[in-house]
Design a protein around this motif. Sequence first.
Motif, PDB file in Angstrom:
ATOM      1  N   ASP A 142       0.837  -1.207   0.000  1.00 36.40           N
ATOM      2  CA  ASP A 142       0.000   0.000   0.000  1.00 36.40           C
ATOM      3  C   ASP A 142       0.870   1.255   0.000  1.00 36.40           C
ATOM      4  O   ASP A 142       0.596   2.220  -0.717  1.00 36.40           O
ATOM      5  CB  ASP A 142      -0.935   0.019   1.202  1.00 36.40           C
ATOM      6  N   LYS A 143       1.929   1.237   0.791  1.00 41.97           N
ATOM      7  CA  LYS A 143       2.845   2.385   0.848  1.00 41.97           C
ATOM      8  C   LYS A 143       3.568   2.561  -0.489  1.00 41.97           C
ATOM      9  O   LYS A 143       3.769   3.682  -0.950  1.00 41.97           O
ATOM     10  CB  LYS A 143       3.858   2.210   1.968  1.00 41.97           C
ATOM     11  N   MET A 144       3.938   1.453  -1.130  1.00 46.43           N
ATOM     12  CA  MET A 144       4.609   1.522  -2.433  1.00 46.43           C
ATOM     13  C   MET A 144       3.657   2.103  -3.482  1.00 46.43           C
ATOM     14  O   MET A 144       4.062   2.920  -4.308  1.00 46.43           O
ATOM     15  CB  MET A 144       5.083   0.130  -2.875  1.00 46.43           C
ATOM     16  N   ASP A 145       2.399   1.691  -3.435  1.00 50.53           N
ATOM     17  CA  ASP A 145       1.420   2.230  -4.373  1.00 50.53           C
ATOM     18  C   ASP A 145       1.231   3.729  -4.166  1.00 50.53           C
ATOM     19  O   ASP A 145       1.136   4.496  -5.128  1.00 50.53           O
ATOM     20  CB  ASP A 145       0.085   1.508  -4.237  1.00 50.53           C
ATOM     21  N   ASP A 146       1.212   4.151  -2.906  1.00 52.46           N
ATOM     22  CA  ASP A 146       1.092   5.575  -2.595  1.00 52.46           C
ATOM     23  C   ASP A 146       2.306   6.338  -3.122  1.00 52.46           C
ATOM     24  O   ASP A 146       2.171   7.416  -3.712  1.00 52.46           O
ATOM     25  CB  ASP A 146       0.938   5.778  -1.092  1.00 52.46           C
ATOM     26  N   LEU A 147       3.489   5.766  -2.945  1.00 53.21           N
ATOM     27  CA  LEU A 147       4.715   6.392  -3.443  1.00 53.21           C
ATOM     28  C   LEU A 147       4.657   6.554  -4.967  1.00 53.21           C
ATOM     29  O   LEU A 147       4.976   7.615  -5.509  1.00 53.21           O
ATOM     30  CB  LEU A 147       5.931   5.558  -3.046  1.00 53.21           C
ATOM     31  N   LYS A 148       4.215   5.525  -5.656  1.00 55.15           N
ATOM     32  CA  LYS A 148       4.105   5.598  -7.125  1.00 55.15           C
ATOM     33  C   LYS A 148       3.101   6.674  -7.548  1.00 55.15           C
ATOM     34  O   LYS A 148       3.349   7.412  -8.506  1.00 55.15           O
ATOM     35  CB  LYS A 148       3.698   4.240  -7.695  1.00 55.15           C
ATOM     36  N   ARG A 149       1.980   6.783  -6.841  1.00 51.29           N
ATOM     37  CA  ARG A 149       0.997   7.830  -7.157  1.00 51.29           C
ATOM     38  C   ARG A 149       1.602   9.219  -6.976  1.00 51.29           C
ATOM     39  O   ARG A 149       1.388  10.113  -7.794  1.00 51.29           O
ATOM     40  CB  ARG A 149      -0.257   7.677  -6.284  1.00 51.29           C
ATOM     41  N   GLN A 150       2.363   9.387  -5.913  1.00 55.59           N
ATOM     42  CA  GLN A 150       2.989  10.685  -5.669  1.00 55.59           C
ATOM     43  C   GLN A 150       4.043  11.007  -6.727  1.00 55.59           C
ATOM     44  O   GLN A 150       4.153  12.149  -7.176  1.00 55.59           O
ATOM     45  CB  GLN A 150       3.601  10.722  -4.267  1.00 55.59           C
ATOM     46  N   ILE A 151       4.809  10.015  -7.137  1.00 53.51           N
ATOM     47  CA  ILE A 151       5.803  10.208  -8.205  1.00 53.51           C
ATOM     48  C   ILE A 151       5.092  10.632  -9.489  1.00 53.51           C
ATOM     49  O   ILE A 151       5.514  11.569 -10.168  1.00 53.51           O
ATOM     50  CB  ILE A 151       6.626   8.926  -8.438  1.00 53.51           C
ATOM     51  N   ASN A 152       3.998   9.958  -9.818  1.00 51.91           N
ATOM     52  CA  ASN A 152       3.262  10.298 -11.031  1.00 51.91           C
ATOM     53  C   ASN A 152       2.668  11.690 -10.953  1.00 51.91           C
ATOM     54  O   ASN A 152       2.620  12.424 -11.959  1.00 51.91           O
ATOM     55  CB  ASN A 152       2.181   9.255 -11.320  1.00 51.91           C
ATOM     56  N   ALA A 153       2.228  12.116  -9.761  1.00 50.95           N
ATOM     57  CA  ALA A 153       1.701  13.472  -9.593  1.00 50.95           C
ATOM     58  C   ALA A 153       2.786  14.511  -9.839  1.00 50.95           C
ATOM     59  O   ALA A 153       2.553  15.526 -10.501  1.00 50.95           O
ATOM     60  CB  ALA A 153       1.100  13.632  -8.196  1.00 50.95           C
ATOM     61  N   VAL A 154       3.990  14.244  -9.342  1.00 52.05           N
ATOM     62  CA  VAL A 154       5.107  15.177  -9.576  1.00 52.05           C
ATOM     63  C   VAL A 154       5.457  15.206 -11.059  1.00 52.05           C
ATOM     64  O   VAL A 154       5.712  16.271 -11.630  1.00 52.05           O
ATOM     65  CB  VAL A 154       6.329  14.788  -8.718  1.00 52.05           C
ATOM     66  N   ARG A 155       5.459  14.045 -11.698  1.00 48.52           N
ATOM     67  CA  ARG A 155       5.730  13.991 -13.149  1.00 48.52           C
ATOM     68  C   ARG A 155       4.728  14.859 -13.922  1.00 48.52           C
ATOM     69  O   ARG A 155       5.098  15.560 -14.852  1.00 48.52           O
ATOM     70  CB  ARG A 155       5.658  12.560 -13.658  1.00 48.52           C
ATOM     71  N   GLU A 156       3.453  14.759 -13.536  1.00 46.79           N
ATOM     72  CA  GLU A 156       2.421  15.550 -14.209  1.00 46.79           C
ATOM     73  C   GLU A 156       2.668  17.040 -14.033  1.00 46.79           C
ATOM     74  O   GLU A 156       2.461  17.832 -14.950  1.00 46.79           O
ATOM     75  CB  GLU A 156       1.033  15.160 -13.701  1.00 46.79           C
ATOM     76  N   GLU A 157       3.101  17.446 -12.853  1.00 46.95           N
ATOM     77  CA  GLU A 157       3.373  18.854 -12.594  1.00 46.95           C
ATOM     78  C   GLU A 157       4.537  19.366 -13.421  1.00 46.95           C
ATOM     79  O   GLU A 157       4.609  20.544 -13.759  1.00 46.95           O
ATOM     80  CB  GLU A 157       3.644  19.096 -11.107  1.00 46.95           C
ATOM     81  N   LEU A 158       5.469  18.466 -13.762  1.00 44.69           N
ATOM     82  CA  LEU A 158       6.641  18.874 -14.541  1.00 44.69           C
ATOM     83  C   LEU A 158       6.341  19.038 -16.031  1.00 44.69           C
ATOM     84  O   LEU A 158       7.137  19.603 -16.755  1.00 44.69           O
ATOM     85  CB  LEU A 158       7.766  17.842 -14.372  1.00 44.69           C
ATOM     86  N   ARG A 159       5.198  18.547 -16.465  1.00 47.61           N
ATOM     87  CA  ARG A 159       4.867  18.644 -17.905  1.00 47.61           C
ATOM     88  C   ARG A 159       4.522  20.027 -18.292  1.00 47.61           C
ATOM     89  O   ARG A 159       4.096  20.895 -17.809  1.00 47.61           O
ATOM     90  CB  ARG A 159       3.719  17.707 -18.242  1.00 47.61           C
TER      91      ARG A 159
END
Length: 85
Positions: free
Chosen positions: A68-85
Amino acid sequence: MNETINNTDGGATPSVNAPRPLRLQLGYISDLASNIGSMVDVIDMAVRDIDDSRQRNAMATVCDVVMDKMDDLKRQINAVREELR
């Protein structure tokens, strides 16, 4: 017309310790999270061979929490990636 640019690196490849672009860092972190998730899956499979049901349940619960924590980490990484676009 032809501009001369002074370059002191001689075309050398960047050092391993040189700062990497944020996108590459995020990619590395995401890959690391996936690798850790795969290892937890292996642990979860091994847990099934534990005879004591209390121990088996405790280890399975820990694996679930880590995933669950790993899934949360991946979601947060993807959110940061989206902000960088």
